[in-house]
Design a protein around this motif. Structure first.
Motif, PDB file in Angstrom:
ATOM      1  N   VAL A  53       0.823  -1.205   0.000  1.00  0.00           N
ATOM      2  CA  VAL A  53       0.000   0.000   0.000  1.00  0.00           C
ATOM      3  C   VAL A  53       0.863   1.264   0.000  1.00  0.00           C
ATOM      4  N   GLU A  54       1.995   1.237   0.653  1.00  0.00           N
ATOM      5  CA  GLU A  54       2.860   2.412   0.708  1.00  0.00           C
ATOM      6  C   GLU A  54       3.329   2.832  -0.689  1.00  0.00           C
ATOM      7  N   GLN A  55       3.567   1.868  -1.550  1.00  0.00           N
ATOM      8  CA  GLN A  55       3.980   2.185  -2.920  1.00  0.00           C
ATOM      9  C   GLN A  55       2.841   2.858  -3.686  1.00  0.00           C
ATOM     10  N   ALA A  56       1.631   2.341  -3.526  1.00  0.00           N
ATOM     11  CA  ALA A  56       0.464   2.941  -4.187  1.00  0.00           C
ATOM     12  C   ALA A  56       0.193   4.341  -3.627  1.00  0.00           C
ATOM     13  N   GLN A  57       0.305   4.506  -2.318  1.00  0.00           N
ATOM     14  CA  GLN A  57       0.106   5.826  -1.708  1.00  0.00           C
ATOM     15  C   GLN A  57       1.124   6.829  -2.250  1.00  0.00           C
ATOM     16  N   SER A  58       2.369   6.418  -2.341  1.00  0.00           N
ATOM     17  CA  SER A  58       3.427   7.290  -2.838  1.00  0.00           C
ATOM     18  C   SER A  58       3.174   7.688  -4.289  1.00  0.00           C
ATOM     19  N   ASP A  59       2.749   6.744  -5.115  1.00  0.00           N
ATOM     20  CA  ASP A  59       2.482   7.032  -6.519  1.00  0.00           C
ATOM     21  C   ASP A  59       1.313   8.009  -6.666  1.00  0.00           C
ATOM     22  N   LEU A  60       0.235   7.799  -5.918  1.00  0.00           N
ATOM     23  CA  LEU A  60      -0.897   8.705  -5.976  1.00  0.00           C
ATOM     24  C   LEU A  60      -0.505  10.101  -5.486  1.00  0.00           C
ATOM     25  N   HIS A  61       0.236  10.166  -4.408  1.00  0.00           N
ATOM     26  CA  HIS A  61       0.709  11.447  -3.863  1.00  0.00           C
ATOM     27  C   HIS A  61       1.514  12.188  -4.938  1.00  0.00           C
ATOM     28  N   ARG A  62       2.433  11.495  -5.576  1.00  0.00           N
ATOM     29  CA  ARG A  62       3.272  12.094  -6.622  1.00  0.00           C
ATOM     30  C   ARG A  62       2.413  12.608  -7.768  1.00  0.00           C
TER      31      ARG A  62
END
Length: 99
Positions: A53-62
């Motif tokens: 989930v942290e990878q998906a959160q980071s991508d959406l944030h970016r």
């Protein structure tokens, strides 16, 4: 008709809340906006549904930062449903300066 928003403002509005959720075939998201009010939804095509989930959160944030040309500080929380998370925008970075 001219667009009267200040330089650097997204034509879609300012993000206030992000929703991220995992489906069997992809990560999906909704971005809630103000000024003007609205909702944008979509998916994260470069992130596998099996990733953390942290990878998906980071991508959406970016993606949200790139679309708006400014930084956003987010506070992520697990939602009521399994594989769902929400983020509140806790701080907005400065608007880009006009060139």
């Amino acid at each position: 008709m001219t667009d009267e928003r200040p330089a650097g403002r997204s034509r879609w509005g300012t993000p206030t809340t992000l929703v991220l959720y995992r489906t069997p075939d992809r990560w999906r998201h909704a971005v809630y906006l103000s000024d003007p009010d609205g909702v944008l939804d979509g998916s994260l095509p470069d992130i596998a549904p099996t990733c953390a989930v942290e990878q998906a959160q980071s991508d959406l944030h970016r993606r949200v930062e790139l679309a708006n040309g400014r930084r956003f500080h987010l506070s992520w929380h697990e939602a009521d449903k399994p594989d769902w998370w929400t983020a509140e925008v806790t701080d907005l970075g400065p608007l880009p300066q006009p060139e």
